[in-house]
Design a protein around this motif. Sequence first.
Motif, PDB file in Angstrom:
ATOM      1  N   LEU A   1       0.374 -32.322  -5.053  1.00  0.00           N
ATOM      2  CA  LEU A   1       0.360 -30.975  -5.622  1.00  0.00           C
ATOM      3  C   LEU A   1      -0.680 -30.158  -4.871  1.00  0.00           C
ATOM      4  CD1 LEU A   1       0.490 -31.785  -9.448  1.00  0.00           C
ATOM      5  CD2 LEU A   1       2.319 -30.745  -8.103  1.00  0.00           C
ATOM      6  N   GLN A   2      -0.393 -28.867  -4.705  1.00  0.00           N
ATOM      7  CA  GLN A   2      -1.324 -27.998  -3.994  1.00  0.00           C
ATOM      8  C   GLN A   2      -1.125 -26.558  -4.423  1.00  0.00           C
ATOM      9  OE1 GLN A   2      -1.019 -28.253   0.260  1.00  0.00           O
ATOM     10  NE2 GLN A   2      -2.723 -26.851   0.634  1.00  0.00           N
ATOM     11  N   GLY A   3      -2.229 -25.826  -4.493  1.00  0.00           N
ATOM     12  CA  GLY A   3      -2.142 -24.411  -4.810  1.00  0.00           C
ATOM     13  C   GLY A   3      -2.339 -24.129  -6.284  1.00  0.00           C
ATOM     14  N   GLU A   4      -1.877 -22.975  -6.700  1.00  0.00           N
ATOM     15  CA  GLU A   4      -2.040 -22.528  -8.076  1.00  0.00           C
ATOM     16  C   GLU A   4      -0.674 -22.441  -8.752  1.00  0.00           C
ATOM     17  OE1 GLU A   4      -3.136 -18.294  -9.985  1.00  0.00           O
ATOM     18  OE2 GLU A   4      -4.767 -19.179  -8.790  1.00  0.00           O
ATOM     19  N   PRO A   5      -0.515 -23.049  -9.917  1.00  0.00           N
ATOM     20  CA  PRO A   5       0.788 -23.007 -10.593  1.00  0.00           C
ATOM     21  C   PRO A   5       1.008 -21.667 -11.294  1.00  0.00           C
ATOM     22  CG  PRO A   5      -0.765 -24.183 -11.946  1.00  0.00           C
ATOM     23  CD  PRO A   5      -1.505 -23.842 -10.667  1.00  0.00           C
ATOM     24  N   THR A   6       2.248 -21.452 -11.695  1.00  0.00           N
ATOM     25  CA  THR A   6       2.578 -20.298 -12.533  1.00  0.00           C
ATOM     26  C   THR A   6       2.670 -20.751 -13.986  1.00  0.00           C
ATOM     27  OG1 THR A   6       4.942 -20.659 -12.183  1.00  0.00           O
ATOM     28  CG2 THR A   6       3.820 -19.135 -10.685  1.00  0.00           C
ATOM     29  N   ILE A   7       2.337 -19.855 -14.905  1.00  0.00           N
ATOM     30  CA  ILE A   7       2.387 -20.144 -16.335  1.00  0.00           C
ATOM     31  C   ILE A   7       3.378 -19.183 -16.994  1.00  0.00           C
ATOM     32  CG2 ILE A   7       1.100 -20.193 -18.504  1.00  0.00           C
ATOM     33  CD1 ILE A   7       0.376 -22.463 -16.658  1.00  0.00           C
ATOM     34  N   THR A   8       4.211 -19.731 -17.871  1.00  0.00           N
ATOM     35  CA  THR A   8       5.160 -18.920 -18.644  1.00  0.00           C
ATOM     36  C   THR A   8       4.945 -19.219 -20.122  1.00  0.00           C
ATOM     37  OG1 THR A   8       6.798 -19.013 -16.857  1.00  0.00           O
ATOM     38  CG2 THR A   8       7.587 -18.379 -19.033  1.00  0.00           C
ATOM     39  N   LEU A   9       4.864 -18.170 -20.937  1.00  0.00           N
ATOM     40  CA  LEU A   9       4.776 -18.326 -22.387  1.00  0.00           C
ATOM     41  C   LEU A   9       6.131 -17.987 -23.007  1.00  0.00           C
ATOM     42  CD1 LEU A   9       1.297 -16.736 -23.288  1.00  0.00           C
ATOM     43  CD2 LEU A   9       1.839 -19.036 -22.449  1.00  0.00           C
ATOM     44  N   LEU A  10       6.529 -18.799 -23.991  1.00  0.00           N
ATOM     45  CA  LEU A  10       7.811 -18.615 -24.681  1.00  0.00           C
ATOM     46  C   LEU A  10       7.549 -18.323 -26.154  1.00  0.00           C
ATOM     47  CD1 LEU A  10       9.732 -21.715 -23.219  1.00  0.00           C
ATOM     48  CD2 LEU A  10       9.616 -19.408 -22.255  1.00  0.00           C
TER      49      LEU A  10
ATOM     50  N   ALA B   1       1.468 -19.199 -32.281  1.00  0.00           N
ATOM     51  CA  ALA B   1       1.120 -19.674 -30.939  1.00  0.00           C
ATOM     52  C   ALA B   1       2.387 -19.815 -30.099  1.00  0.00           C
ATOM     53  CB  ALA B   1       0.400 -21.017 -31.026  1.00  0.00           C
ATOM     54  N   PRO B   2       2.324 -19.413 -28.866  1.00  0.00           N
ATOM     55  CA  PRO B   2       3.512 -19.516 -28.015  1.00  0.00           C
ATOM     56  C   PRO B   2       3.703 -20.942 -27.485  1.00  0.00           C
ATOM     57  CG  PRO B   2       1.716 -18.640 -26.737  1.00  0.00           C
ATOM     58  CD  PRO B   2       1.185 -18.832 -28.133  1.00  0.00           C
ATOM     59  N   LEU B   3       4.855 -21.164 -26.917  1.00  0.00           N
ATOM     60  CA  LEU B   3       5.111 -22.407 -26.187  1.00  0.00           C
ATOM     61  C   LEU B   3       4.797 -22.156 -24.710  1.00  0.00           C
ATOM     62  CD1 LEU B   3       8.533 -23.313 -27.837  1.00  0.00           C
ATOM     63  CD2 LEU B   3       6.252 -24.057 -28.534  1.00  0.00           C
ATOM     64  N   TRP B   4       4.274 -23.191 -24.039  1.00  0.00           N
ATOM     65  CA  TRP B   4       3.811 -23.040 -22.660  1.00  0.00           C
ATOM     66  C   TRP B   4       4.687 -23.846 -21.700  1.00  0.00           C
ATOM     67  CZ3 TRP B   4      -1.396 -21.160 -21.056  1.00  0.00           C
ATOM     68  CH2 TRP B   4      -2.055 -20.496 -22.085  1.00  0.00           C
ATOM     69  N   GLN B   5       4.874 -23.270 -20.537  1.00  0.00           N
ATOM     70  CA  GLN B   5       5.502 -23.985 -19.425  1.00  0.00           C
ATOM     71  C   GLN B   5       4.647 -23.783 -18.179  1.00  0.00           C
ATOM     72  OE1 GLN B   5       9.494 -22.367 -19.095  1.00  0.00           O
ATOM     73  NE2 GLN B   5      10.373 -24.028 -20.328  1.00  0.00           N
ATOM     74  N   ILE B   6       4.553 -24.828 -17.370  1.00  0.00           N
ATOM     75  CA  ILE B   6       3.809 -24.739 -16.111  1.00  0.00           C
ATOM     76  C   ILE B   6       4.788 -24.900 -14.956  1.00  0.00           C
ATOM     77  CG2 ILE B   6       3.200 -27.207 -16.213  1.00  0.00           C
ATOM     78  CD1 ILE B   6       0.582 -26.440 -14.738  1.00  0.00           C
ATOM     79  N   GLY B   7       4.688 -23.998 -13.999  1.00  0.00           N
ATOM     80  CA  GLY B   7       5.604 -24.036 -12.866  1.00  0.00           C
ATOM     81  C   GLY B   7       5.063 -24.901 -11.735  1.00  0.00           C
ATOM     82  N   ILE B   8       5.920 -25.784 -11.213  1.00  0.00           N
ATOM     83  CA  ILE B   8       5.577 -26.634 -10.072  1.00  0.00           C
ATOM     84  C   ILE B   8       6.090 -25.942  -8.817  1.00  0.00           C
ATOM     85  CG2 ILE B   8       5.762 -28.934  -9.085  1.00  0.00           C
ATOM     86  CD1 ILE B   8       4.369 -28.721 -11.850  1.00  0.00           C
TER      87      ILE B   8
END
Length: 237
Positions: free
Chosen positions: A126-135, A193-200
């Motif tokens: 893994l490298q860099g900064e991920p993206t975050i999405t709230l649902l 509270a929202p649900l979280w997703q992390i982008g790879i």
Amino acid sequence: MMRRKADEVPRHGAVPGSLTRRVRFRVARNSAAVALMIVLLGAGTFVGARALNGPGSPKPVPPASTRTAQQSPSALPTPSPSPTSPASATACDSGQLRAVGTFEGAAGSREGSITLTNFSDVTCTLQGEPTITLLDQKLNPIASGITFSSAPAGWQVNASPTPPGWPVVTLAPGNAASVRIRWGNWCPDGRSAPLWQIGIPGSGTVDVNGFDAAFPPPCNGQGQPSTIEVGPFEPAP
């Protein structure tokens, strides 16, 4: 008549000299011919042997009982497969990872991290900064009212030594990476509270477990956006 003629020929007790010379000449000539034939046969044998053992001809194989350890195929060392090295590891995809988030209370905000564990049997990076999405509760992305910004890694905040290989994080099977998160201003107060997703990077998203049960930060600025600071991938502490 021939008998009478023969009786008239004088008898000689010695071989005439001319006859001796002719006999010696024939013997010498025959000897030379035999010697020449021997030389030619020897040359032919030598050339034939060189042709059989030339560069393009197969070498004679010695009997198995006379071969040395170096000649025996079973005695040759067999190279052992090398383990997967970081240089040859491929980037992690979302199907290899499981994500768990934890938050701690902070003054007017929440600070924590998302831990990504490699659940596959293949080393990846893994490298860099991920993206975050709230649902929201209907699993729809929250597209407004949130501001994302970059944040330093946890080891930088704690003034720790640079992790080996960073900014590349190599995850052997079972190893984990971490992403630092700081979250503030969730309005209005009492909002779910929202649900979280992390982008790879380059490979979809992973649902984050644990954040949905965490208490969101207080509303410190009604009408102001919620703020989320996201750090880069780093080795999990």
